[in-house]
Write an enzyme that holds these catalytic residues in place. Structure first.
Site, PDB file in Angstrom:
ATOM      1  N   LYS A 129       0.819  -1.221   0.000  1.00 50.99           N
ATOM      2  CA  LYS A 129       0.000   0.000   0.000  1.00 50.99           C
ATOM      3  C   LYS A 129       0.856   1.276   0.000  1.00 50.99           C
ATOM      4  O   LYS A 129       0.636   2.178  -0.793  1.00 50.99           O
ATOM      5  CB  LYS A 129      -0.938  -0.023   1.205  1.00 50.99           C
ATOM      6  N   ILE A 130       1.857   1.310   0.905  1.00 44.80           N
ATOM      7  CA  ILE A 130       2.658   2.543   1.014  1.00 44.80           C
ATOM      8  C   ILE A 130       3.611   2.672  -0.178  1.00 44.80           C
ATOM      9  O   ILE A 130       3.738   3.739  -0.775  1.00 44.80           O
ATOM     10  CB  ILE A 130       3.429   2.566   2.357  1.00 44.80           C
ATOM     11  N   CYS A 177       9.173  -2.252   2.444  1.00 42.84           N
ATOM     12  CA  CYS A 177       8.819  -3.644   2.746  1.00 42.84           C
ATOM     13  C   CYS A 177       8.793  -3.813   4.261  1.00 42.84           C
ATOM     14  O   CYS A 177       9.388  -3.028   4.987  1.00 42.84           O
ATOM     15  CB  CYS A 177       9.804  -4.604   2.086  1.00 42.84           C
ATOM     16  N   PRO A 178       8.090  -4.817   4.756  1.00 43.87           N
ATOM     17  CA  PRO A 178       8.037  -4.996   6.208  1.00 43.87           C
ATOM     18  C   PRO A 178       9.349  -5.571   6.745  1.00 43.87           C
ATOM     19  O   PRO A 178      10.153  -6.102   5.982  1.00 43.87           O
ATOM     20  CB  PRO A 178       6.893  -5.999   6.393  1.00 43.87           C
ATOM     21  N   SER A 212      10.124   2.688   6.733  1.00 40.92           N
ATOM     22  CA  SER A 212       9.456   1.416   7.009  1.00 40.92           C
ATOM     23  C   SER A 212       9.780   0.914   8.418  1.00 40.92           C
ATOM     24  O   SER A 212       8.982   1.109   9.339  1.00 40.92           O
ATOM     25  CB  SER A 212       9.820   0.396   5.936  1.00 40.92           C
ATOM     26  N   ASP A 238      12.987   8.009   8.877  1.00 42.46           N
ATOM     27  CA  ASP A 238      11.908   8.198   9.858  1.00 42.46           C
ATOM     28  C   ASP A 238      11.988   7.092  10.909  1.00 42.46           C
ATOM     29  O   ASP A 238      11.337   7.166  11.941  1.00 42.46           O
ATOM     30  CB  ASP A 238      10.542   8.163   9.152  1.00 42.46           C
ATOM     31  N   GLU A 269      15.744   3.337  17.606  1.00 44.59           N
ATOM     32  CA  GLU A 269      14.690   4.309  17.920  1.00 44.59           C
ATOM     33  C   GLU A 269      13.861   3.959  19.156  1.00 44.59           C
ATOM     34  O   GLU A 269      13.234   4.834  19.747  1.00 44.59           O
ATOM     35  CB  GLU A 269      13.752   4.489  16.718  1.00 44.59           C
ATOM     36  N   HIS A 311       9.724   8.699  13.676  1.00 41.05           N
ATOM     37  CA  HIS A 311       8.618   7.798  13.351  1.00 41.05           C
ATOM     38  C   HIS A 311       7.287   8.562  13.253  1.00 41.05           C
ATOM     39  O   HIS A 311       6.327   8.253  13.958  1.00 41.05           O
ATOM     40  CB  HIS A 311       8.524   6.686  14.408  1.00 41.05           C
TER      41      HIS A 311
END
Ligand code: NAI
Length: 330
Positions: free
Chosen positions: A155-156, A204-205, A232, A257, A262, A294
């Site tokens: 989707k993204i 991608c995840p 991602s 991001d 993080e 993020h």
């Protein structure tokens, strides 16, 4: 249904309270602290917990949730790499998420990072505020007619492909499952995408397979002066190797991001601390790197969609009509 909402901040409360008016029978208690082995017991007496992207949902936390009778975890985010799915499966817990609240929100931030780092906006903003109107060191590169490489065209990634096409770029991509709707995208191997891209954006995840997808070997394949963007998951990039690549002047710019370290920083104010040993501090020391915390999901539209789907997930669970797309399965 009584939900304990962990790690709540003002924008969560605003958007969930607004949406809650449409959902009778759901009660939310907002808790500022995040879930952890120390705070998990606060959920005793509730029917479900609501957690976010960096919430600790590791085995000890899931064990305790099970002990206190929680059978539903509502994730108010798309990613679920922070959940020990073996444990939730073992206990028959249901984990529901928000798979596609606003892909454009994240893709637009990816392009914002790419443009900002390319045109040095982070520097020019500060300069002009200090009455320094010099343009030295602010030269950028046109994206028009350059090649955008997108890794992961779900989707993204698909939204990012459309944005890049709008900029007049050639769009190439790598995904094991090419998206047939993207007829303007040329699919090729990851290696070819890395070799040809002027702008490389990761969508991608994070999985066992994609962890450290960007490492010294894949960085070596990239074109010199590439702009790399990661909105991602931090684990896609091996930070030490990225730092080496930045030092050796491989990148025109890097926009992140998300980054590996993080977890302790995201959404926290640590302005009085010295981050002496941190990779974040090292990344921030480079003039051609922009790091955000993020915030890809943070638009009004995305927050409204997140609240709506999370509450609908709670209702569907109660009524036994779970949307399988939202179900997280191991
Ligand atoms: P999605 O599930 O729609 O798309 C993921 C795509 O990646 C799929 O097409 C899949 O086939 C592909 N893929 C899987 N393994 C791959 C591999 N090894 N190489 C190349 N492609 C591969 O997911 P969506 O909604 O587009 O989200 C993508 C990622 O964005 C999420 O996993 C999440 O980590 C991140 N995200 C970041 C946010 C932020 O605030 N920065 C907010 C929301 C999501």
């Amino acid at each position: 249904m009584k939900i304990l909402f962990y790690d709540a901040v003002n924008y969560d409360k605003e958007s969930f309270d607004k949406e809650l008016q449409n959902y009778e029978g759901i009660e939310i208690t907002y808790q500022e602290i995040d879930i952890s082995p120390k705070t998990v017991s606060l959920a005793a007496g509730y029917d479900a917990i609501c957690a976010f992207v960096n919430s600790d949902l590791s085995a000890p936390v899931i064990d305790r949730l099970h002990e206190i009778g929680i059978s539903l975890i509502l994730l108010r985010c798309a990613g679920f790499n922070n959940v020990d799915l073996k444990k939730t499966e073992e206990y028959g817990m249901t984990v529901l998420r928000v798979p596609g609240y606003s892909p454009e929100a994240v893709a637009e931030l990816a392009m914002t990072l790419a443009l900002s780092v390319n045109r040095h906006l982070h520097k020019s903003y500060i300069r002009v505020r200090e009455n320094n109107f010099s343009l030295v060191g602010l030269t950028g590169i046109n994206f028009y007619q350059k090649t955008a490489g997108i890794v992961g065209t779900g989707k993204i990634g698909a939204a990012m492909c459309r944005i890049c096409r709008g900029f007049g770029m050639r769009v190439i991509a790598y995904d094991m499952y090419p998206n047939k709707e993207l007829d303007f995208v040329e699919y090729m191997s990851l290696e070819d995408v890395l070799k040809q891209s002027d702008l490389l954006s990761l969508h991608c995840p994070l999985t066992g397979e994609t962890r450290h997808l960007i490492n010294k070997d894949t960085i070596a394949m990239m074109k010199d002066d590439v702009v790399l963007v990661n909105t991602s998951r931090g684990g896609l990039v091996k930070t030490e190797d990225l730092i080496q690549g930045i030092r050796s002047k491989k990148f025109f710019g890097v926009g992140l991001d998300v980054y590996e370290e993080e977890g302790d920083n995201v959404f926290e104010n640590r302005e009085d601390e010295l981050l002496e040993h941190s990779v974040t501090a090292r990344l921030l020391s480079f003039p051609n790197v922009i790091v955000t915390s993020h915030q890809g999901f943070l638009t009004r539209e995305a927050l409204a969609a997140i609240s709506r789907t999370t509450l609908q997930n709670a209702l569907d669970y109660e009524q036994g009509t779970i949307d399988r797309v939202n179900l997280v399965e191991p």
